[in-house]
Structure formats: C-alpha cells, structure tokens
Design a protein around this motif. Structure first.
Motif: not given
Ligand SMILES: Nc1ncnc2c1ncn2[C@@H]1O[C@H](COP(=O)(O)OP(=O)(O)O)[C@@H](O)[C@H]1O
Ligand SMILES: [Mg+2]
Lengths: 457, 271
Positions: A364, A367-368, A449-450, A452-453
């Motif tokens: 995550p 990615v950011s 990201v979400k 993945y989380r």
C-alpha cells in the motif's frame, strides 16, 4: 491602517492575556488549587475574547468600508467612465496614483476631487473600524474579566475554542479547494459554450491560436485534446519506467542491504535530487540529454527531433526517483522485523524474504509512493517546455516532440489575453481535465490500497 | 548379529533415562553483541524427541542461546558466536553448511505470533514453496492440511483457509506459526516463549500441542513460567547471567535442585 489595526490587536491580546493570568493568580492567592483552571487558561480565555471580536469586525467591516470609499470617490464622476468593471478599476488606479503623487500627466479637476473624496472617506472609515474593533474587544474583555474566579472553567472554554479554531482551519482549506474547483468549472462551462465538448475531448488536433482577422485561415482554432493526452501519457510513462524500478530498487537496497551508515549517506543525497529546481533539470534535459539522444539516435540511423519526449521523460524520471525511493524506503522500514525473522527462520534467503513477505506487506505504501511520483510527473511543466517542445504532435513515438496539458496551459496564459476568447478559456478546460485526471488516479490508487488491505489486514 | 539387534531393540524401547541420544550439542558456546558478551562458554545437549526447557531470569541469554541453534544470530550484524554447535554430530557453523537448508531442518516459533500478512493457506505453504518440496497443487494442499492438523488448527480454519492469517486470534496465530514451521518437516523446533502473548486457554492448547509434537520432533522451548517448564518439558536447563547453572531431568530440577540459585529461582525468590 490595516497594519495599525493588527498591531493594536496583537498588543491588546498580549496585555489581556497577562491581565487575565495575573487576575486569576491573585484571586487564587496562596492556594493555587482553589482555582478550577490554571491562571494561564484564564489569560488565554481573555486573550481570545479580545482577539476574536476584533478579527470578526475587520473581516466584516473592511469590505463594507471599501464599498463606501468607492461610492464616495465615484459620486462626482461622469457615469459613462465608470459604467463597467474595467472603467471603475481604471479610475481607481488613477486615483491611487494621484494620491501617491505619481500620476502621469496632469489630473483633471474631477479626478482631483474624486481623489480627495476618496482619501477623506478612507481615513474616516479606518478610524471608525479601529474604534469599533477596540470597543467590541473591550466590552468582550470586561465581560470575560468578571467571569474570572475559582469556579470559572476557563480550561474547558479554551478547549472548546481550540476545537473551533481547528475546525475553521480545515474549513478554510476545504472551502478554498471547493472555490477553485467551482471557478475552474465555471470557466470550463463558458468554454464549452464556444467549443463543442465532443470536439474538445475527441478532437485530434490542437492549435488554439485566435484569429486576428475574421477571414484568416484557422480562425476558429482547433481544440482537440487527444494529442495532449497522448503527449502527457507518453512522457509520464517514460518517467515512471525510469523512476519506478530505479527508485524501488534503491529503496530496497537502502532498507534491506545497506549498512545504517551507508543508508544515512545515500538517502539524503537521493533526496537532494528532489530539491533541484525543475528549471535546472530542464536545462540539463534540453542541453545535455536531448542532444545526446539525438546524436546516438542518428548514429544508428534513427531520425530524432531535437526536442523529444524521451529526453523530457528521462529527466523527469530522474526528478521523481526520490519520491519513489524515499517513501518506499520508509514503508519498507516500517514492516515489522518479526516478519523478516519469521521468514528467515523458515529458511528463506534475503531476496525471497523481500519478494514474498516484505514487498507485499509494504505494497500500500509503495503504491502511494508511485502515485505521488506520477502526479508530480503529470503536473511537471518546466522540463517539458524545455526538452519536449510545444508542438502538439499526435504520436506515440518517444523520439518526436510532444506537448502536455501543463505546458499548453502555461503557453496559453503567458502574454496578453482577451479574457473571454476561446483560447484563454481553453486553459481552464485543460486545467479541469487535468484535475479530473489526477482525481481518477488518486481514486484508483485508493482502491488498490483498500483492496489489498481488506485481503491481508 | 541376532544378539546385537536385540540389544538395539531393547535400547529403543527402554532408553537409558540418563543417556538419551543428543540431537544437538552445544559445546563451550560464547556469544558477543559487539563488545558485550551475552553467553559465557555454555555447553548443553539437546536430547532427541524430547522437550528441553530453558529457564532463567530475563536477560540471562536464553533467547541468545536458542538463536544460536538455528543461526538466527547471523541476521544480527554485530553478533559473533564462538564455540561448537552440532546437529546430528555435524558442526552447523561449518562454512560448508548452507544456513538456508539448516533452518529448514530447525524450525522456530517466536514469542509474538508473527504470521505473514497472507492467507492462512499461503502462510503454511510458504516454507514448502521456497524449499521446492511440492510436486503439484494437490501435494501442496495435502501438506498444508496435514500441517494444520498437526498444529491442531485445521478444524478451526478449514472453511477460511484463504482468509488472512492475521485475522486469527492470538492463540490461533501462534498455532498457525507452529503449522508453518512444521510444514517443512523440520527435525528440531525452537520455541521462544511461545505462550507469553497468549491467554491461559490458548496457552493450554499450545502446551498440549507441544506435548503431542514431542513424538515426532525434538523441541527446545524458552519459557519464563516454571509451571510451564514443569508441564511440558522432560529436561530443563537453568540459565543465569550468561551461564548454565544446572541441567537435569525436569522432575529432578523441580523437586530436588542441587544448586541454591535454581532453588531460589524456582521458588520465586529472584528473577
Ligand atoms: N540484538 C541484540 N543486540 C545487543 N544486545 C543484545 C541483543 N539481543 C540480546 N542482547 C543482550 O544479550 C543479553 C541476553 O539477552 P537474551 O538472550 O534476549 O535474554 P533472555 O532471552 O534470557 O531474556 C541481554 O543482556 C541483552 O541485552
Ligand atoms: Mg528472551
């Protein structure tokens, strides 16, 4: 006068802070525990009571005062000269230069009268404002002063106040953003009344020049953004292709392989890259990289234009390496040591551990980091102007000159403009598309990201 | 010939209680963290298919010794190990030994459960995958199921194998880590205070599991709980200030320790 107003405001605030604190401690006397709140909270409470009304009165009063001053100044003038916004601001400029004593030429009697009306109105209103501000502040302060006592919960009042101040700050930030978006949207709508949105979004030609004479060729201009989209994408893709692997591998080296000493040297050096002004990088791209690419391209028989997407993309890639590497390094470092230990204890090698445990866990953040780098690349102007040129070629060939959104916005708005021409307004439309672009990009990143989380956390 | 094998059989059935076969041997092991010495010439034999408990006050070097046994101390750059440690009579610090393969033979479970942020299945499949122990998908499924079963976790997670391992409770996570460790069929399992982050019920489950695992694996467990050492181990080594004070059968240690310091520690007078 504004300066004086705020100077007095500051003075009053500080002095009433001291007064409040002093008052509270003298009430407490020898037993400080008899007060509900510490003396300094009483001081802060009084200071806030002084300063907020004064600020409020200024915010409300100053625009009113300005209206009044203008109305007085314009009252003796020929209505024809002040019929529109342009005329009014021209007259105001003249009045101000007469007052400053640097008016070019001799002022007409009307102008002189207007100027003196202006200055007397200005001094009256500023005195009024000051008196009103101080009066309100003192009333509030007296009211607050009477409240001070053992029972008074100054601490809780200050706490509430802090909350509202913080709220106000975030409100300002949000409202500014909303305001900017709305003004861009508004101008964009105006633009679309001149140019068909379909032509704008799907047109293959971009040449926003305005006609000087009505019978001129290409008088309507061509506002198709497809060449800008491809140009922006081409350069961004090249930049990420450079910065992505280099930045990520540098981060892995720094976080996992380098000794703490090496890391403490390498990381700041990489970060310096991010601090180089982009105009310097543009210089480097145009004068070193572009000729080099051209030379080596020609030596193997390729025709390379002297300004190329490749040159701009490569240098932009260098520029955004630190965004990728520094942030990725931070997130890789934040992966708990226990996961590494777990993997090593299973008999994994270092690179297996990195590939299978650390990078997935840090994804995550990585990615950011990439998204930040991409938005930097999309928004970058200077390097493209200098190295990739201004020609809106519709091409995917990195050896040709291309142009991007930001470069076109800059080119359109530099120099004298008619404000309501399609050319000028197109800059807002471009800005809007760019804004939408980055919004979508951020949204996609957030989703990645979400997702993945949800899977792993 | 005949006679000999009979003796062998007898030896297997009734091993002499004071001379079990040593799976691992530590001889005169010293460990330094930079200039600081944490272990001072420790010698300890780890008997095969038994549970050996390492006890002692914190900071006395139990974890340090445990981490020598699978060379986890190699991952700490300032750490230096001297002395001799063998696994099946082969020096594990021999430069010819591949540490990656060594760690596949000596599994480890940590104090804080540390499942990877992957699915339960992927956690257990991790070791077999990196060591190339699987022929195909079916075989991998089999290994994962068997390991989870041995760790006593399969019935609890069989419907959610593809959910995250970090979503399990602490006790389940620790058993998942044990399943992960046994998925590569190690010979020795090292456990560093495996229950210190768990509640009493989860602790009881893990202790039960350790007792079952003893049948197939040689286990070394660090624990700060005397009761735990007494419940799960057959041999106990008492550490103090980087030395071993006393080693012996657990029962002996707890009923009639020869050393005063052991006695004091067991009865809670220091530590
Ligand atoms: N990574 C390390 N770096 C430096 N010193 C360490 C490190 N790990 C342990 N030590 C030191 O070694 C000694 C023994 O620690 P440890 O083996 O963790 O003790 P125990 O597990 O018995 O509580 C302690 O004094 C500790 O401070
Ligand atoms: Mg320990």
């Amino acid at each position: 006068m504004t300066t004086a107003y705020f100077l007095i405001l500051a003075l009053l605030t500080v002095s009433w802070f001291l007064v409040g604190r002093q008052r509270a401690s003298s009430i407490a006397g020898a037993d400080p525990a008899s007060l509900h709140s510490l003396p300094s909270y009483h001081g802060l409470f009084l200071a806030a009571l002084i300063c907020l009304p004064m600020i409020l009165i200024f915010i409300v009063g100053a625009p009113l005062a300005e209206r009044y001053i203008e109305a007085r100044a314009f009252s003796g003038l020929d209505p024809a000269t002040i019929s529109d916004e342009l005329g009014r601001s021209a007259v105001l400029r003249d009045i101000q230069s007469v007052l400053a004593g640097n008016y070019a030429g001799t002022a007409t009697p009307e102008l002189t009268t207007a100027a003196s009306a202006y200055s007397s109105a200005a001094s009256i209103t500023s005195w009024l404002l000051l008196i009103a501000g101080i009066a309100a502040a003192l009333v509030a302060a007296m009211f607050g002063f009477r409240l001070i006592g053992p029972e008074f919960r100054a601490r809780n009042s200050v706490e509430r106040l802090v909350k509202y101040i913080l709220l106000a700050c975030s409100a300002i930030a949000v409202l500014t953003t909303v305001g900017i978006v709305f003004s861009v949207v508004f101008e964009t709508i105006q633009f679309f009344s001149k140019v068909n949105p379909i032509d704008f979004l799907f047109g293959l030609q971009w040449s926003p020049q305005t006609a000087i004479r009505a019978d001129q060729v290409g008088s309507s201009g061509a506002f198709g953004i497809v060449p800008l989209v491809t140009g922006t994408l081409l350069i961004t893709v090249i930049a990420i292709a450079v910065a992505g692997p280099l930045g990520l591998f540098a981060a892995i080296y720094m976080a996992e392989y380098a000794s703490p000493r090496t890391r403490s040297i390498v990381k700041p050096i990489l970060e310096i890259l991010a601090g180089i002004p982009t105009v310097v990088l543009g210089f480097f791209a145009a004068l070193t990289v572009a000729p080099f690419i051209r030379g080596s391209g020609e030596s193997i028989g390729l025709s390379v234009s002297s300004e190329s997407a490749l040159a701009a993309g490569l240098v932009m890639g260098m520029m955004i390496i630190p965004f990728v590497s520094s942030l990725s390094d931070d997130v890789i470092n934040a992966v708990p040591q226990s996961l590494r230990d777990g993997s090593y204890a299973m008999g994994a090698t270092k690179s297996e551990t990195i590939k299978k445990v650390i990078l997935p866990a840090a994804l995550p953040g990585i990615v950011s980091a990439f998204m930040l780098a991409i938005s930097r690349a999309v928004g970058e102007t200077m390097i493209v102007v200098m190295a990739a040129g201004l020609a809106a070629n519709l091409t995917f060939n990195p050896l040709e000159a291309v142009t991007t959104f930001t470069v076109q916005i800059k080119t359109i708005l530099v120099g004298d403009q008619e404000f309501d021409s399609a050319k000028t307004l197109s800059a807002f439309a471009l800005g809007f598309v760019l804004f939408f672009f980055t919004l979508v990009l951020n949204f996609i990143a957030l989703q990645i990201v979400k997702r993945y989380r949800e899977q792993y956390d | 010939m005949n006679m000999l094998s009979e003796v062998d059989v007898e030896k297997k059935l009734y091993p002499a209680p004071d001379q079990p076969k040593a799976k691992m041997k530590g001889d005169n092991v010293s460990v330094f963290y930079g200039a600081k010495q944490a272990l001072f010439g420790v010698s300890l034999d780890v008997p095969e298919k038994m549970v050996t408990a390492l006890i002692g006050p914190s900071g006395c070097g139990k974890s340090t010794f445990l981490r020598c046994l699978n060379r986890m101390n190699d991952t700490i750059s300032i750490c230096r190990v001297t002395g001799n440690i063998t696994l099946d009579n082969r020096d594990i610090y021999d430069p010819k030994i591949d540490v990656v393969q060594l760690r596949a033979r000596i599994g480890m479970v940590f104090q804080k459960p540390n499942p990877f942020p992957k699915s339960i299945f992927e956690n257990v499949a991790y070791g077999p995958r990196i060591h190339g122990l699987v022929k195909d998908k079916h075989h991998l499924d089999e290994i994962v199921e068997k390991s989870l079963q041995r760790a006593g976790l399969f019935t609890e997670v069989k419907d959610r194998l593809h959910e995250s391992g970090t979503g399990l409770s602490g006790g389940q996570q620790q058993r998942l880590c044990i399943a992960r460790a046994i998925a590569v069929s190690p010979e020795v399992i090292l456990m560093d205070e495996p229950c210190s982050a768990l509640d009493p019920i989860a602790t009881a489950k893990v202790e039960e599991l350790i007792d079952e695992l003893r049948e197939n694996y040689t286990i070394v467990i660090v624990t700060h709980s005397m009761q735990q050492a007494a419940r799960v181990s057959q041999r106990t080594a008492m550490f103090h200030l980087g030395n071993i004070v006393e080693v012996g059968d657990t029962e002996m240690m707890f009923t009639s320790p020869t050393e005063k310091r052991t006695q004091d520690y067991i009865t809670g007078r220091f530590g």
